[in-house]
Enzyme design. Structure first.
Site, PDB file in Angstrom:
ATOM      1  N   ARG A  47     -17.864  13.324   0.870  1.00 50.67           N
ATOM      2  CA  ARG A  47     -16.420  13.614   1.007  1.00 50.67           C
ATOM      3  C   ARG A  47     -15.753  12.297   1.384  1.00 50.67           C
ATOM      4  O   ARG A  47     -15.955  11.810   2.491  1.00 50.67           O
ATOM      5  CB  ARG A  47     -16.230  14.684   2.090  1.00 50.67           C
ATOM      6  CG  ARG A  47     -14.805  15.139   2.254  1.00 50.67           C
ATOM      7  CD  ARG A  47     -14.717  16.218   3.341  1.00 50.67           C
ATOM      8  NE  ARG A  47     -13.355  16.687   3.489  1.00 50.67           N
ATOM      9  CZ  ARG A  47     -12.431  16.059   4.199  1.00 50.67           C
ATOM     10  NH1 ARG A  47     -12.722  14.941   4.827  1.00 50.67           N
ATOM     11  NH2 ARG A  47     -11.213  16.547   4.289  1.00 50.67           N
ATOM     12  N   LYS A  87     -14.316   7.277   9.180  1.00 50.28           N
ATOM     13  CA  LYS A  87     -14.369   7.855  10.533  1.00 50.28           C
ATOM     14  C   LYS A  87     -14.515   6.763  11.590  1.00 50.28           C
ATOM     15  O   LYS A  87     -15.018   5.673  11.337  1.00 50.28           O
ATOM     16  CB  LYS A  87     -15.460   8.913  10.607  1.00 50.28           C
ATOM     17  CG  LYS A  87     -14.997  10.158   9.828  1.00 50.28           C
ATOM     18  CD  LYS A  87     -15.765  11.396  10.085  1.00 50.28           C
ATOM     19  CE  LYS A  87     -15.061  12.555   9.346  1.00 50.28           C
ATOM     20  NZ  LYS A  87     -15.926  13.705   9.148  1.00 50.28           N
TER      21      LYS A  87
HETATM   22  N1  HH2 Z   1     -14.242  15.804   7.931  1.00 48.43           N
HETATM   23  C1  HH2 Z   1     -12.923  16.039   8.038  1.00 48.43           C
HETATM   24  C2  HH2 Z   1     -12.341  17.184   7.475  1.00 48.43           C
HETATM   25  N2  HH2 Z   1     -13.088  18.062   6.781  1.00 48.43           N
HETATM   26  N3  HH2 Z   1     -15.191  18.722   5.927  1.00 48.43           N
HETATM   27  C3  HH2 Z   1     -16.508  18.509   5.810  1.00 48.43           C
HETATM   28  N4  HH2 Z   1     -17.271  19.388   5.119  1.00 48.43           N
HETATM   29  N5  HH2 Z   1     -17.122  17.425   6.371  1.00 48.43           N
HETATM   30  C4  HH2 Z   1     -16.420  16.491   7.085  1.00 48.43           C
HETATM   31  O1  HH2 Z   1     -17.040  15.533   7.586  1.00 48.43           O
HETATM   32  C5  HH2 Z   1     -15.009  16.691   7.231  1.00 48.43           C
HETATM   33  C6  HH2 Z   1     -14.413  17.837   6.636  1.00 48.43           C
HETATM   34  C7  HH2 Z   1     -12.076  15.073   8.782  1.00 48.43           C
HETATM   35  O2  HH2 Z   1     -11.575  14.104   7.942  1.00 48.43           O
HETATM   36  P1  HH2 Z   1     -10.105  14.122   7.267  1.00 48.43           P
HETATM   37  O3  HH2 Z   1      -9.922  15.308   6.389  1.00 48.43           O
HETATM   38  O4  HH2 Z   1      -9.908  12.834   6.554  1.00 48.43           O
HETATM   39  O5  HH2 Z   1      -9.095  14.186   8.467  1.00 48.43           O
HETATM   40  P2  HH2 Z   1      -8.362  15.403   9.174  1.00 48.43           P
HETATM   41  O6  HH2 Z   1      -9.358  16.411   9.614  1.00 48.43           O
HETATM   42  O7  HH2 Z   1      -7.640  14.734  10.314  1.00 48.43           O
HETATM   43  O8  HH2 Z   1      -7.425  16.031   8.173  1.00 48.43           O
END
Ligand code: HH2
Length: 261
Positions: free
Chosen positions: A238, A202
């Protein structure tokens, strides 16, 4: 929990896994690297992201879920219909970044399936959440929110033993607010259920390392944050680079125990 975003626009792996075959292979690799779950998501929640229609989200995730039947999967969605289809294909956990606020049918779908749920804190909506996050007491407000959402989940028939909580790093929070939450993660853990932290790659990590425009944090920075979160009581992580996190956290666990196993 290994991350597999089946999206064109996710902040760190957007576009990598839009082909279902590539996404399935990526998920299998993360499981081989030691993930206990792979989190399949068809909607980006990065700051500024647009909503995705139900049809488009299903089109993205269903072929991937079909290819992973028999493997431990969680579905990253806020939509009851996506969750219902994913659970029918064997998903074990619904990872809802809205903590059951976006779709009033979702809690019933999860309780009927006997599935697990992750309830995450977010201030505002992805499109605008980073514009001006405001709290008087970020740790107290996030804890109060998670306690309230836990009660809602339990009242809807999801046993507390099937819930995990997540402070939502980067979801409507400044760098300082994210750091305050990580620093006092013990207070989130004190609520009761296991705590999941998603800080991997992040932008907060890049900003702390001195890049004011940084959008993606490094894996080394992600691991540092995960180990610090583990020290404060988090038990679910995660992450994108599963192999490196498994090594780092295995050592952190061994040091905590003062023994190899
Ligand atoms: N962060 C993201 C997405 N889902 N779920 C939980 N429970 N906690 C988190 O911190 C979280 C999440 C964002 O990260 P990422 O999936 O890599 O990116 P994007 O939302 O752009 O797909």
């Amino acid at each position: 929990m290994g991350v597999v975003n089946v999206t064109p626009d996710s902040f760190s792996d957007g576009g990598d896994n839009v082909d279902p075959g590539v996404a399935i292979a990526a998920a299998r690799r993360l499981l081989a690297d030691g993930a206990v779950l792979v989190d399949i998501g068809g909607e980006s929640t990065r700051p500024g992201a647009d909503d995705v229609t139900l049809d488009e989200e299903l089109r993205r995730v269903i072929p991937v879920l079909e290819g992973l039947v028999g493997h431990p999967v969680s579905i990253d969605t806020s939509k009851a219909e996506v969750a219902r289809r994913a659970l029918a294909l064997g998903a074990r956990l619904v990872n809802d970044v809205t903590a059951l606020r976006a779709d009033s049918d979702l809690a019933g779908v999860i309780s009927d399936a006997g599935a697990y749920v992750c309830l995450m804190h977010m201030q505002g909506q992805p499109r605008t959440m980073q514009v001006a996050p405001r709290y008087d007491d970020v740790v107290g407000e996030v804890c109060a929110f998670l306690e309230e959402r836990l009660s809602v989940a339990v009242a809807a028939g999801i046993p507390e033993a099937r819930v995990c909580l997540d402070p939502g790093i980067g979801f409507g929070k400044t760098v300082a607010q994210n750091l305050a939450l990580l620093n006092r993660l013990d207070r989130v853990c004190a609520i009761g259920p296991p705590v999941l932290v998603g800080v991997s790659r992040k932008s907060t990590l890049a900003r702390v390392l001195g890049d004011p425009e940084g959008r993606v944090g490094s894996d080394a920075a992600s691991i540092g944050a995960a180990v610090a979160a583990f020290d404060r009581g988090a038990t679910l992580f995660r992450v994108h680079d599963v192999a490196a996190h498994v090594d780092a956290l295995t050592i952190a666990v061994a040091v905590e125990r003062g023994a190899e196993r």
